[in-house]
Motif scaffolding. Sequence first.
Motif, mmCIF file in Angstrom:
data_model
loop_
_atom_site.group_PDB
_atom_site.id
_atom_site.type_symbol
_atom_site.label_atom_id
_atom_site.label_comp_id
_atom_site.label_asym_id
_atom_site.label_seq_id
_atom_site.Cartn_x
_atom_site.Cartn_y
_atom_site.Cartn_z
ATOM 1 N N ALA A 109 0.860 -1.183 0.004
ATOM 2 C CA ALA A 109 -0.044 0.072 0.141
ATOM 3 C C ALA A 109 0.996 1.278 -0.009
ATOM 4 C CB ALA A 109 -1.154 -0.002 1.059
ATOM 5 N N ILE A 110 1.964 1.270 1.033
ATOM 6 C CA ILE A 110 2.957 2.332 0.744
ATOM 7 C C ILE A 110 3.356 2.518 -0.243
ATOM 8 C CG2 ILE A 110 4.812 3.345 1.887
ATOM 9 C CD1 ILE A 110 4.048 1.783 4.571
ATOM 10 N N TYR A 111 4.004 1.635 -0.946
ATOM 11 C CA TYR A 111 4.691 1.649 -2.358
ATOM 12 C C TYR A 111 3.738 2.270 -3.534
ATOM 13 C CZ TYR A 111 6.802 0.090 -6.635
ATOM 14 O OH TYR A 111 7.697 0.373 -7.757
ATOM 15 N N PHE A 112 2.764 1.663 -3.536
ATOM 16 C CA PHE A 112 1.719 2.116 -4.535
ATOM 17 C C PHE A 112 1.096 3.469 -4.421
ATOM 18 C CE2 PHE A 112 1.760 -2.082 -5.859
ATOM 19 C CZ PHE A 112 2.090 -1.957 -7.325
ATOM 20 N N VAL A 113 1.136 4.060 -3.223
ATOM 21 C CA VAL A 113 0.680 5.414 -2.855
ATOM 22 C C VAL A 113 1.691 6.187 -3.107
ATOM 23 C CG1 VAL A 113 0.387 7.148 -0.623
ATOM 24 C CG2 VAL A 113 -0.938 4.823 -0.842
ATOM 25 N N VAL A 114 2.967 5.988 -2.818
ATOM 26 C CA VAL A 114 4.165 6.854 -3.369
ATOM 27 C C VAL A 114 4.164 6.865 -4.760
ATOM 28 C CG1 VAL A 114 6.575 6.950 -3.444
ATOM 29 C CG2 VAL A 114 5.485 6.337 -1.398
ATOM 30 N N GLN A 115 3.837 5.717 -5.505
ATOM 31 C CA GLN A 115 3.876 5.777 -6.950
ATOM 32 C C GLN A 115 2.703 6.551 -7.578
ATOM 33 O OE1 GLN A 115 6.218 4.364 -9.364
ATOM 34 N NE2 GLN A 115 7.317 4.258 -7.420
ATOM 35 N N LEU A 116 1.594 6.602 -6.849
ATOM 36 C CA LEU A 116 0.634 7.222 -7.583
ATOM 37 C C LEU A 116 0.578 8.969 -6.998
ATOM 38 C CD1 LEU A 116 -2.446 5.498 -6.103
ATOM 39 C CD2 LEU A 116 -1.861 5.867 -8.783
ATOM 40 N N ILE A 117 1.426 9.351 -5.949
ATOM 41 C CA ILE A 117 1.554 10.631 -5.659
ATOM 42 C C ILE A 117 2.913 11.420 -6.228
ATOM 43 C CG2 ILE A 117 2.214 12.142 -3.811
ATOM 44 C CD1 ILE A 117 0.442 10.408 -1.873
ATOM 45 N N LEU A 118 3.905 10.500 -6.310
ATOM 46 C CA LEU A 118 5.097 11.226 -6.925
ATOM 47 C C LEU A 118 4.997 11.894 -8.067
ATOM 48 C CD1 LEU A 118 8.216 11.345 -5.827
ATOM 49 C CD2 LEU A 118 8.414 9.317 -7.149
ATOM 50 N N PRO A 119 4.407 11.222 -9.207
ATOM 51 C CA PRO A 119 4.163 11.928 -10.386
ATOM 52 C C PRO A 119 3.369 13.276 -10.451
ATOM 53 C CG PRO A 119 3.899 9.654 -10.758
ATOM 54 C CD PRO A 119 3.764 9.861 -9.105
ATOM 55 N N LEU A 120 2.666 13.570 -9.339
ATOM 56 C CA LEU A 120 1.785 14.563 -9.215
ATOM 57 C C LEU A 120 2.492 15.816 -8.503
ATOM 58 C CD1 LEU A 120 -1.561 12.765 -8.559
ATOM 59 C CD2 LEU A 120 -0.805 13.654 -10.533
ATOM 60 N N ARG A 121 3.825 15.594 -7.900
ATOM 61 C CA ARG A 121 4.097 16.558 -7.077
ATOM 62 C C ARG A 121 4.588 17.801 -7.796
ATOM 63 N NH1 ARG A 121 8.222 13.411 -9.078
ATOM 64 N NH2 ARG A 121 10.358 14.244 -9.455
ATOM 65 N N HIS A 122 4.627 17.944 -8.891
ATOM 66 C CA HIS A 122 5.010 19.187 -9.740
ATOM 67 C C HIS A 122 3.831 20.286 -9.679
ATOM 68 C CE1 HIS A 122 2.514 18.363 -13.427
ATOM 69 N NE2 HIS A 122 2.956 17.018 -13.185
ATOM 70 N N HIS A 123 2.500 19.763 -9.561
ATOM 71 C CA HIS A 123 1.383 20.515 -9.406
ATOM 72 C C HIS A 123 1.573 21.085 -7.825
ATOM 73 C CE1 HIS A 123 -0.578 18.952 -12.731
ATOM 74 N NE2 HIS A 123 -0.595 17.796 -12.421
#
Length: 438
Positions: free
Chosen positions: A297-311
């Motif tokens: 769960a932690i791994y995929f939450v990071v994978q979902l959030i990391l690409p959005l950080r530029h926002h």
Amino acid sequence: MFNQFLFKKIDNAQLVVFRLFYGLLVSAECYGAIATGWVRKTLIAPKFTFNFIGFEWLQPLPGAGMYIYFAIMGTLGLLIAFGYKYRFSAFTFAFMWAGVYLMQKTSYNNHYYLLMLLAFIMAFLPANRDFSLDAKQNPKVHSHSMYNWMRWIIILQLFIVYTYASIAKLYGDWLDYSIIEILMKSKNDYFLIGELLQQQWLHKIVAIFGILFDLLIVPALLWKPTRKVAFGFSIFFHLFNSIVFQIGIFPYLSLAFTVFFFTPQTIRNIFLKKKVVAIENTIDLPKNKNWLLGILAIYFVVQLILPLRHHTFKDDVLWTEEGHRMSWRMMLRSRTGIIHFKIKNKETGKGNHIKLDNYLTKKQKRKVACYPDFIWQFAQHLKKEYAEKGEDIQVFASSKVRVNGGKYHEFVDPTVDLANVPWKHFAHNEWIRPSQKE
């Protein structure tokens, strides 16, 4: 229901066959990096490398060390393919590849990041349970089954990559095909297809197909009625990328991923001599189930959030580049720049201009001219070099950058001493000039 889905035992043919492809391909990537001169140009020829900020302690080995390093990784790839000492081989390769990824970013590629993630995932999965030297030498290792989550962790990772890649393409320069035209200009001298790649009608097809392929390929492969058609499109898409963009093993690795979408018996019929295996439809809950689910769960939450950080950063990522890496923003921009560095002695006030040819390779100069972290790191390098001579200096940069063939605009505040400002990982660096909307 959730536990029944994740911890159901299934045939492991998909994982076993993928292990073979994965090992052979990473071996080819590593040996190929030596043969093509990539190792020499990227890690040996430069006087210093641009690491990921915070990993300055990771430096290329001296002399022929990096040739040996890549030869070891290539050999580990073969050991992975044949399933020999699999855990050791897979984990060692994963850490060594991560080291290469973090020690240089002049040749950054999103695919290198994907391979790093995949390397660690594969190291944790029991891909050596069948059709391997480990299973042959130790019957206790042998098994025809695996948990269902082991298949779906690969599929979910691919779904994230493709979906974010598709969404990222929904912006002006992709939708009006201008960025594709820019990318294709450098392919004009390609044998037979060079002129074809300059046609506007082809640019439109590439733009539309690129968005739809990335968005739909994983669902289409999962759904049986569209699976074969989707596989055919995958072959065309990835071979096109391999020929036109010449991105190493990754089109073929992407094709190898498709084994996870066909039934295990189909994979066995094609690759494992039509061996029929009966797997009981049992649910086996491991003792560490909660820990496992928590880590996933932690791994995929990071994978979902990391690409959005530029926002969360100020200004446009296309201009600032902050948050671009590790976000699956692939083939979206072309950057060129002009830069001049000036140093000033704090005590004497004496200053002089820096000649980049004395420090950087051609590729490094192109990066330093238009990427903010490269600019900042080079300023830190100059500060360190002069400090070793007993001089305390300031470093100023005068830079102009253009994105996707637009006009040149001032990129860096020339009044800011870049040698003495911190780099902000999770916030906007204010010395980057605001983007100019054209």
